[in-house]
Design a protein around this motif. Structure first.
Motif, PDB file in Angstrom:
ATOM      1  N   UNK A 140       0.846  -1.188   0.000  1.00  0.00           N
ATOM      2  CA  UNK A 140       0.000   0.000   0.000  1.00  0.00           C
ATOM      3  C   UNK A 140       0.884   1.242   0.000  1.00  0.00           C
ATOM      4  N   UNK A 141       0.697   2.086  -0.997  1.00  0.00           N
ATOM      5  CA  UNK A 141       1.389   3.371  -1.094  1.00  0.00           C
ATOM      6  C   UNK A 141       0.440   4.412  -0.531  1.00  0.00           C
ATOM      7  N   UNK A 142       0.831   5.045   0.580  1.00  0.00           N
ATOM      8  CA  UNK A 142      -0.075   5.964   1.272  1.00  0.00           C
ATOM      9  C   UNK A 142       0.106   7.424   0.860  1.00  0.00           C
ATOM     10  N   UNK A 143       0.848   7.665  -0.216  1.00  0.00           N
ATOM     11  CA  UNK A 143       0.993   9.037  -0.708  1.00  0.00           C
ATOM     12  C   UNK A 143      -0.307   9.486  -1.392  1.00  0.00           C
ATOM     13  N   UNK A 144      -0.379  10.765  -1.658  1.00  0.00           N
ATOM     14  CA  UNK A 144      -1.525  11.314  -2.369  1.00  0.00           C
ATOM     15  C   UNK A 144      -1.497  10.838  -3.825  1.00  0.00           C
ATOM     16  N   UNK A 145      -2.650  10.760  -4.492  1.00  0.00           N
ATOM     17  CA  UNK A 145      -2.693  10.266  -5.873  1.00  0.00           C
ATOM     18  C   UNK A 145      -1.722  10.962  -6.828  1.00  0.00           C
ATOM     19  N   UNK A 146      -1.564  12.257  -6.720  1.00  0.00           N
ATOM     20  CA  UNK A 146      -0.635  12.967  -7.616  1.00  0.00           C
ATOM     21  C   UNK A 146       0.804  12.519  -7.384  1.00  0.00           C
ATOM     22  N   UNK A 147       1.164  12.252  -6.140  1.00  0.00           N
ATOM     23  CA  UNK A 147       2.505  11.738  -5.838  1.00  0.00           C
ATOM     24  C   UNK A 147       2.670  10.333  -6.403  1.00  0.00           C
ATOM     25  N   UNK A 148       1.652   9.510  -6.222  1.00  0.00           N
ATOM     26  CA  UNK A 148       1.668   8.129  -6.695  1.00  0.00           C
ATOM     27  C   UNK A 148       1.915   8.082  -8.201  1.00  0.00           C
ATOM     28  N   UNK A 149       1.288   8.987  -8.923  1.00  0.00           N
ATOM     29  CA  UNK A 149       1.408   9.024 -10.389  1.00  0.00           C
ATOM     30  C   UNK A 149       2.818   9.382 -10.852  1.00  0.00           C
ATOM     31  N   UNK A 150       3.593  10.077 -10.029  1.00  0.00           N
ATOM     32  CA  UNK A 150       4.941  10.473 -10.440  1.00  0.00           C
ATOM     33  C   UNK A 150       5.916   9.305 -10.432  1.00  0.00           C
ATOM     34  N   UNK A 151       5.536   8.195  -9.816  1.00  0.00           N
ATOM     35  CA  UNK A 151       6.367   7.002  -9.777  1.00  0.00           C
ATOM     36  C   UNK A 151       6.074   6.197  -8.535  1.00  0.00           C
ATOM     37  N   UNK A 152       5.699   4.929  -8.739  1.00  0.00           N
ATOM     38  CA  UNK A 152       5.389   4.063  -7.598  1.00  0.00           C
ATOM     39  C   UNK A 152       5.980   2.674  -7.819  1.00  0.00           C
ATOM     40  N   UNK A 153       6.089   1.933  -6.753  1.00  0.00           N
ATOM     41  CA  UNK A 153       6.642   0.588  -6.795  1.00  0.00           C
ATOM     42  C   UNK A 153       5.662  -0.320  -7.545  1.00  0.00           C
ATOM     43  N   UNK A 154       6.169  -1.145  -8.478  1.00  0.00           N
ATOM     44  CA  UNK A 154       5.274  -2.053  -9.205  1.00  0.00           C
ATOM     45  C   UNK A 154       4.424  -2.890  -8.243  1.00  0.00           C
ATOM     46  N   UNK A 155       3.146  -2.969  -8.548  1.00  0.00           N
ATOM     47  CA  UNK A 155       2.221  -3.757  -7.739  1.00  0.00           C
ATOM     48  C   UNK A 155       1.604  -3.008  -6.576  1.00  0.00           C
ATOM     49  N   UNK A 156       2.033  -1.775  -6.340  1.00  0.00           N
ATOM     50  CA  UNK A 156       1.486  -0.996  -5.216  1.00  0.00           C
ATOM     51  C   UNK A 156       0.074  -0.541  -5.528  1.00  0.00           C
ATOM     52  N   UNK A 157      -0.746  -0.503  -4.488  1.00  0.00           N
ATOM     53  CA  UNK A 157      -2.068   0.097  -4.596  1.00  0.00           C
ATOM     54  C   UNK A 157      -2.025   1.416  -3.829  1.00  0.00           C
ATOM     55  N   UNK A 158      -2.750   2.382  -4.311  1.00  0.00           N
ATOM     56  CA  UNK A 158      -2.727   3.705  -3.711  1.00  0.00           C
ATOM     57  C   UNK A 158      -3.942   3.896  -2.816  1.00  0.00           C
ATOM     58  N   UNK A 159      -3.687   3.978  -1.521  1.00  0.00           N
ATOM     59  CA  UNK A 159      -4.717   4.353  -0.554  1.00  0.00           C
ATOM     60  C   UNK A 159      -4.091   5.471   0.282  1.00  0.00           C
ATOM     61  N   UNK A 160      -4.439   6.726   0.005  1.00  0.00           N
ATOM     62  CA  UNK A 160      -3.803   7.843   0.712  1.00  0.00           C
ATOM     63  C   UNK A 160      -3.953   7.753   2.227  1.00  0.00           C
ATOM     64  N   UNK A 161      -2.934   8.210   2.906  1.00  0.00           N
ATOM     65  CA  UNK A 161      -2.897   8.155   4.372  1.00  0.00           C
ATOM     66  C   UNK A 161      -4.144   8.771   5.005  1.00  0.00           C
ATOM     67  N   UNK A 162      -4.649   9.837   4.432  1.00  0.00           N
ATOM     68  CA  UNK A 162      -5.803  10.517   5.010  1.00  0.00           C
ATOM     69  C   UNK A 162      -7.073   9.689   5.059  1.00  0.00           C
ATOM     70  N   UNK A 163      -7.162   8.656   4.232  1.00  0.00           N
ATOM     71  CA  UNK A 163      -8.371   7.819   4.214  1.00  0.00           C
ATOM     72  C   UNK A 163      -8.054   6.347   4.465  1.00  0.00           C
ATOM     73  N   UNK A 164      -6.819   6.037   4.770  1.00  0.00           N
ATOM     74  CA  UNK A 164      -6.378   4.646   4.901  1.00  0.00           C
ATOM     75  C   UNK A 164      -7.247   3.834   5.856  1.00  0.00           C
ATOM     76  N   UNK A 165      -7.422   4.327   7.052  1.00  0.00           N
ATOM     77  CA  UNK A 165      -8.156   3.563   8.061  1.00  0.00           C
ATOM     78  C   UNK A 165      -9.599   3.307   7.657  1.00  0.00           C
ATOM     79  N   UNK A 166     -10.160   4.195   6.842  1.00  0.00           N
ATOM     80  CA  UNK A 166     -11.546   4.039   6.412  1.00  0.00           C
ATOM     81  C   UNK A 166     -11.676   3.140   5.189  1.00  0.00           C
TER      82      UNK A 166
END
Length: 130
Positions: free
Chosen positions: A36-62
């Motif tokens: 799980x990549x907890x960065x914001x979507x715009x950060x995620x789009x700039x480069x993420x680890x293969x196979x990572x899913x994006x769930x931003x920290x601000x909404x992770x627990x929900x």
């Protein structure tokens, strides 16, 4: 005397309560964990680890329980909270805070990538850029 702490101290406390894994060790020993990549979507789009899913920290627990990769919807007999979870962010601070909260939510096997995506990239490991 103040009872407040700094953000850096808060992250330090979180790091003391979690397991961190070096980027090269994680890359060499990937299994069926959810990344799980907890960065914001715009950060995620700039480069993420293969196979990572994006769930931003601000909404992770929900949102973590509802995400199919974590909820293990392919096999409802398995408890999703037993599935290994690895958390990453840009440099490791948000991931450490997220890992602590995932542990508090009952996830049994939570790790954080030390140094985050920055350390991953510096180690020469691949990133997905959209």
């Amino acid at each position: 005397m103040s009872t407040y702490i700094t953000a850096s101290e808060l992250v330090g406390e979180a790091r003391a309560r979690i397991r961190e894994v070096a980027p090269s060790a994680f890359a060499a020993d990937r299994g069926d964990e959810v990344l799980i990549d907890v960065r914001e979507p715009a950060e995620f789009e700039t480069g993420h680890i293969p196979g990572a899913i994006n769930i931003p920290r601000g909404v992770l627990e929900f949102q973590v329980d509802a995400h199919p990769a974590v909820a293990n919807v392919s096999d409802p007999a398995l408890s999703h909270k037993q599935r290994p979870v690895v958390v990453v962010c840009r440099t490791g601070g948000r991931a450490a805070l997220s890992a602590v909260n995932l542990q508090r939510l009952g996830f049994a096997d939570v790790r954080s990538i030390a140094g985050g995506v920055v350390a991953w990239s510096e180690a020469g490991l691949p990133l997905v850029v959209r």
